[in-house]
Design a protein around this motif. Structure first.
Motif, mmCIF file in Angstrom:
data_model
loop_
_atom_site.group_PDB
_atom_site.id
_atom_site.type_symbol
_atom_site.label_atom_id
_atom_site.label_comp_id
_atom_site.label_asym_id
_atom_site.label_seq_id
_atom_site.Cartn_x
_atom_site.Cartn_y
_atom_site.Cartn_z
ATOM 1 N N ASN A 1 -7.972 -6.291 -2.309
ATOM 2 C CA ASN A 1 -7.861 -5.429 -1.128
ATOM 3 C C ASN A 1 -7.301 -4.050 -1.451
ATOM 4 O OD1 ASN A 1 -5.309 -6.342 -1.809
ATOM 5 N ND2 ASN A 1 -4.580 -6.393 0.302
ATOM 6 N N ARG B 1 -14.187 -3.136 -5.080
ATOM 7 C CA ARG B 1 -14.216 -1.668 -5.163
ATOM 8 C C ARG B 1 -13.232 -1.223 -6.213
ATOM 9 N NH1 ARG B 1 -13.613 0.959 0.556
ATOM 10 N NH2 ARG B 1 -13.907 2.794 -0.738
ATOM 11 N N SER C 1 -5.529 -1.871 5.225
ATOM 12 C CA SER C 1 -5.323 -0.940 6.333
ATOM 13 C C SER C 1 -3.858 -0.781 6.694
ATOM 14 C CB SER C 1 -6.105 -1.416 7.561
ATOM 15 O OG SER C 1 -5.721 -2.740 7.911
ATOM 16 N N ALA D 1 -8.570 -1.220 -2.239
ATOM 17 C CA ALA D 1 -9.236 -0.078 -1.606
ATOM 18 C C ALA D 1 -9.475 -0.269 -0.118
ATOM 19 C CB ALA D 1 -10.567 0.203 -2.302
ATOM 20 N N THR D 2 -9.183 -1.457 0.407
ATOM 21 C CA THR D 2 -9.539 -1.722 1.798
ATOM 22 C C THR D 2 -8.345 -2.003 2.697
ATOM 23 O OG1 THR D 2 -9.861 -4.082 1.299
ATOM 24 C CG2 THR D 2 -11.791 -2.634 1.122
ATOM 25 N N ARG E 1 0.824 -1.214 0.000
ATOM 26 C CA ARG E 1 0.000 0.000 0.000
ATOM 27 C C ARG E 1 0.851 1.254 0.000
ATOM 28 N NH1 ARG E 1 -3.654 2.126 -2.040
ATOM 29 N NH2 ARG E 1 -5.114 0.476 -1.489
#
Length: 311
Positions: free
Chosen positions: A262, A305, A267, A264-265, A225
């Motif tokens: 994952n 997403r 963490s 957009a999600t 990310r």
């Protein structure tokens, strides 16, 4: 006669553009521009001289315009903020500032990467591996976009494709990916193709094509990310290209970004969310790329997403 008196009384309660400029530290030129754009229309304009006069209550509006412009806000968004109620105007301001902070972070990363390149250090170090990708059917949308439009296009195209699959009762059979057929930058608009794999029967639609992506071998690097800003993604593309060139492999298709479910999600900044990849044909007589596992896509419901794109 009465009309002349009323006119005199009305203009007497107003202030000149020079007085307004003095109270707000805005130049008369800026005040005229805001008036022409409908942000701060004069309360009265003399029909003979064209002199502009403003009401006392417009001083506060002019000050708010000055504050928002000092923050770099475009005039169109200034108007939206000023015309909203107090709660919404604050939300709009916060949203604008989040966008500016994201842009600043992306440019800071771009400067760091540019410095890395200018010092002759070569491509940033990335772990490059190889893998075989099976033939797959994809539904896709294409458009020429620049760097500014890219994130919005990726999100919009993905939602359009997901909706198309939902209407057809189709399922995903692999991660969404974007193929870059041309350079996307600040001064160039390249052709970008957003693709959604599916094994389900599906027909083309308006602006939506259905095609077969050939089986191929590709070099890729995995991105966490924290590495998905515009500059980091550009560095990853450069690193994959340099890896291919150093081994004499020929590109077998456009470079691409593969967005995991994952995207957009996630963490954690260390969570893997994407790959940058490029199909290639191994150099004649070469050993090819390091062996990678063949990823067999599994059908999934269309509930992912949309990727947000670079930066």
């Amino acid at each position: 006669m009465d009309e002349e008196v009323n006119e005199e009384q009305t203009t007497g309660e107003l202030i000149t553009i020079g007085e307004l400029a003095g109270r707000t530290r805005l130049s008369p030129k800026a005040l005229r521009l805001y008036g022409d754009r409908g942000l701060l229309s004069p309360a009265h304009v003399d029909p003979r001289t064209g002199f502009r006069r403003y009401g006392p209550d417009q001083v506060e509006r002019a000050r708010r315009i000055a504050l928002l412009r000092a923050a770099g806000m475009p005039l169109a968004r200034v108007a939206e903020v000023l015309d909203a109620d107090d709660a919404r105007s604050t939300r709009l301001l916060d949203a604008y500032w989040r966008e500016r902070r994201a842009e600043h972070a992306a440019r800071r990363a771009a400067v760091a990467y540019a410095r890395h390149v200018l010092t002759g250090d070569g491509p940033a170090p990335y772990a490059i591996a190889g893998r075989d990708v099976p033939e797959q059917k994809v539904v896709c949308v294409r458009r020429h976009v620049g760097a500014v439009e890219l994130p919005g296009f990726l999100a919009e195209a993905t939602e359009v494709l997901f909706d198309h699959l939902r209407q057809a009762g189709a399922c995903l059979s692999g991660p969404v990916f974007a193929a870059y057929h041309g350079l996307v930058g600040e001064d160039s608009d390249g052709l970008v193709e957003v693709c959604v794999p599916t094994q389900s029967p599906v027909e083309p639609g308006p602006r939506i094509a259905v095609r077969v992506e050939p089986a191929h071998r590709e070099a890729y690097t995995a991105l966490a990310r924290r590495d998905t800003g515009y500059a980091a993604m550009a560095a990853a593309h450069d690193a994959v290209g340099a890896w291919l060139h150093a081994r004499g492999h020929a590109r077998g298709g456009p470079s691409r970004e593969v967005y995991h479910p994952n995207w957009a999600t996630a963490s954690s900044p260390d969570e893997r969310v994407a790959d940058v990849a490029c199909p290639f044909a191994p150099a004649p007589g070469g050993a090819g790329a390091p062996a990678g596992s063949r990823a067999e896509p599994r059908p999934a419901a269309v509930d992912g997403r949309a990727p947000g794109g670079r930066g």
